[in-house]
Design a protein around this motif. Structure first.
Motif, PDB file in Angstrom:
ATOM      1  N   LEU A  37       1.305  -1.186  -0.027  1.00 40.58           N
ATOM      2  CA  LEU A  37      -0.277   0.297  -0.484  1.00 40.58           C
ATOM      3  C   LEU A  37       0.700   1.186  -0.054  1.00 40.58           C
ATOM      4  O   LEU A  37       1.542   1.565   0.966  1.00 40.58           O
ATOM      5  N   LEU A  41      -3.512   9.267   0.721  1.00 45.55           N
ATOM      6  CA  LEU A  41      -5.325   9.132   0.843  1.00 45.55           C
ATOM      7  C   LEU A  41      -5.294  10.580   1.410  1.00 45.55           C
ATOM      8  O   LEU A  41      -4.428  11.307   2.278  1.00 45.55           O
ATOM      9  N   ASP A 348     -15.451   0.211  -7.081  1.00 44.98           N
ATOM     10  CA  ASP A 348     -13.623   0.556  -7.531  1.00 44.98           C
ATOM     11  C   ASP A 348     -13.733   0.307  -8.936  1.00 44.98           C
ATOM     12  O   ASP A 348     -14.408   0.102  -9.489  1.00 44.98           O
ATOM     13  N   THR A 403      -8.856   1.347  -2.919  1.00 41.98           N
ATOM     14  CA  THR A 403      -7.659   0.729  -3.338  1.00 41.98           C
ATOM     15  C   THR A 403      -7.462  -0.558  -3.676  1.00 41.98           C
ATOM     16  O   THR A 403      -6.572  -1.453  -2.899  1.00 41.98           O
ATOM     17  N   ASP A 407      -3.323  -2.841 -10.494  1.00 41.54           N
ATOM     18  CA  ASP A 407      -4.062  -2.381 -11.753  1.00 41.54           C
ATOM     19  C   ASP A 407      -4.934  -3.418 -12.146  1.00 41.54           C
ATOM     20  O   ASP A 407      -5.851  -3.594 -12.900  1.00 41.54           O
ATOM     21  N   GLY A 414      -8.268  -5.424  -2.548  1.00 41.00           N
ATOM     22  CA  GLY A 414      -7.870  -4.485  -2.329  1.00 41.00           C
ATOM     23  C   GLY A 414      -7.711  -4.035  -0.559  1.00 41.00           C
ATOM     24  O   GLY A 414      -8.122  -4.657  -0.130  1.00 41.00           O
ATOM     25  N   THR A 417      -9.619   2.591   3.319  1.00 42.14           N
ATOM     26  CA  THR A 417      -8.891   3.320   3.888  1.00 42.14           C
ATOM     27  C   THR A 417      -9.657   3.979   4.319  1.00 42.14           C
ATOM     28  O   THR A 417     -10.995   4.763   3.418  1.00 42.14           O
ATOM     29  N   ASN A 459      -9.801  10.725  -2.549  1.00 44.09           N
ATOM     30  CA  ASN A 459      -9.628   9.984  -3.250  1.00 44.09           C
ATOM     31  C   ASN A 459      -7.742   9.268  -2.668  1.00 44.09           C
ATOM     32  O   ASN A 459      -6.652  10.371  -2.327  1.00 44.09           O
ATOM     33  N   TRP A 460      -7.487   8.068  -2.977  1.00 48.95           N
ATOM     34  CA  TRP A 460      -6.361   7.821  -2.763  1.00 48.95           C
ATOM     35  C   TRP A 460      -5.394   8.255  -4.428  1.00 48.95           C
ATOM     36  O   TRP A 460      -6.099   7.334  -5.436  1.00 48.95           O
ATOM     37  N   ALA A 462      -1.795   7.041  -6.227  1.00 55.19           N
ATOM     38  CA  ALA A 462      -1.123   5.544  -6.161  1.00 55.19           C
ATOM     39  C   ALA A 462       0.251   6.386  -6.485  1.00 55.19           C
ATOM     40  O   ALA A 462       0.127   7.505  -7.211  1.00 55.19           O
TER      41      ALA A 462
END
Length: 463
Positions: A37, A41, A348, A403, A407, A414, A417, A459-460, A462
């Protein structure tokens, strides 16, 4: 009662602002942060810089503050910063509140004609830019990591709402705005598209059945859906000292449907009885029909009636709307999917606009009819099975953000959070859940040394 002092609920408890900008390394107090991870966030919410001018201050109108939780190598750090909008800068210069939110007549004369944007509702990543969003202004760019305010992204040429949709196939950001034009609280709506490079390639205006607070919308692979519901906006009403936005249940609710590549003149208006939706979960196409899964209220919460009386408490539950594009009827078919009160649905988003199976949301097992959410739920839309993790001791939780582990991971594989407020200690924790086993509770907990006020969306990002 004579002499009673009314405390604004949006300025008390964990709604109350924190006015420090801090940097913390967080201590992991339970489990381990997954090594895979990696990213940040980002969350945002209202946090008024000064005591609001309006005694009826509404939560939706506070200055935006960004909270960033950076995760890497099993460690986590936290940083928060105000979004330094023109409003924030002007009030900072004068050392006091100048704008009065939904009651512009109560603003200081210094604020008349000035930009009152607050960038407090959502924060998204698109075309290499981190954008803080709210209902009535252009996207405001934030520098990743530092959270430095960089300013409005001008090509949008006017207001954009806080809930754009990212097309996972084209990389486009599809968006809308309501109340556009020169007249405040108008019935005009804009539909817009930003391509994968960040260029605004479309902005088209059209008239809604009436002016309303249109908080969110839905996008499928080929269609866009515009919900217009009777949380109405009225400048005439506001000029009389009545609510600018109010619930008018005698009006029907509408959903305008348009192909994404069509002209706004082709919009077809479907209808249902008075109800309200702040947030959909997802929408998709199936056998000539549009399917939209939404969190539906019987009446709009947090807002009064048109005559200023307090509205009824109302909670949202997950419903499925079906709009038959090939049929003769413009009526929306409705089916309830779940009976747990909730809000802030997520899924997702690699399947945005397509058929999907897994969804998550923040729930209220106490059925209090409020935005105080004490649980996280996972729903399997194929089996209908719901699993829930419930917080205890008065603890409350934010929107859960999904998350994927990679991909290429299967749908729903996943982590979630989220940020929890620990009521007894009046501080917050950063939480990580296994998205497929929410009921087992968090697999990792990191302690924030103070509280993170209730906010809206996150939102996350990456990497």
């Amino acid at each position: 009662m004579d002499g009673e002092v009314r405390i604004n609920p949006y300025l008390a408890g964990n709604f109350a602002p924190i006015r420090s900008e801090d940097d913390f390394d967080l201590k992991v107090t339970k489990g381990q942060i997954p090594k895979d991870l990696r990213g940040t966030l980002y969350r945002t919410g209202p946090n008024p810089q000064f005591e609001p001018r309006d005694p009826n201050y509404h939560w939706f109108t506070g200055d935006g503050m960004i909270h960033g939780f950076r995760v890497e190598g099993g460690k986590i750090s936290y940083r928060n910063r105000y979004v330094r909008t023109p409003k924030w800068e002007l009030e900072h210069e004068h050392g006091r509140s100048l704008f009065a939110g939904f009651n512009p007549m109560a603003s200081d004369p210094i604020a008349f004609g000035k930009d009152g944007g607050v960038a407090n509702t959502n924060i998204v990543w698109h075309a290499g830019k981190l954008l803080a969003l709210e209902e009535g202004h252009m996207p405001f760019e934030i520098e990743p990591g530092t959270l430095k305010s960089l300013g409005y992204v001008e090509p949008y040429a006017g207001r954009v709402t806080a809930h754009p949709k990212m097309d996972p196939k084209t990389g486009e950001m599809v968006w809308f705005a309501y109340g556009v034009g020169d007249a405040p609280l108008s019935d005009m709506i804009s539909y817009g598209v930003t391509d994968a490079s960040g260029k605004v390639v479309r902005r088209s205006d059209f008239q809604a059945p009436y002016g309303a607070m249109m908080h969110d919308f839905m996008v499928t692979e080929n269609y866009v859906l515009f919900p217009v519901m009777p949380l109405t906006g009225s400048l005439e009403r506001a000029m009389k000292g009545l609510p600018a936005y109010a619930w008018e249940p005698e009006k029907p609710a509408y959903v305008g449907v348009m192909r994404r590549d069509a002209d706004v003149s082709t919009i077809r208006w479907f209808h249902t009885g008075a109800c309200y939706v702040f947030h959909p979960m997802n929408a998709y196409e199936q056998d000539g029909k549009l399917i939209a899964d939404v969190f539906r209220y019987d009446s709009a919460p947090l807002f009064p009636l048109a005559d200023g009386r307090r509205g009824d408490k109302s909670a949202a539950r997950l419903a499925r709307w079906t709009l038959d594009l090939s049929g003769d009827s413009d009526a929306i078919q409705e089916e309830m999917l779940d009976d747990l009160d909730g809000e802030f649905p997520r899924f997702d988003e690699r399947l945005a606009g397509s058929g999907y199976r897994h969804g998550w949301f923040a729930g209220d097992t106490t059925r209090s009819g409020s935005v105080k959410l004490n649980s996280i739920a996972h729903i399997d839309l194929t089996t209908g099975k719901r699993s829930v993790y419930e917080f205890t001791g008065g603890d409350l939780v934010s929107e859960p953000v999904f998350t994927p582990t990679s991909d290429s991971a299967p749908e729903g594989q996943g982590w979630l959070t989220a940020v929890a407020w620990r009521a007894a200690e009046n501080r917050s924790d950063f939480l990580v859940f296994d998205a497929q086993d929410v009921a087992a509770g968090p697999i990792a907990v990191a302690e924030v040394p103070r509280r993170v006020p209730f906010g809206f969306h996150g939102n996350w990002v990456a990497g």
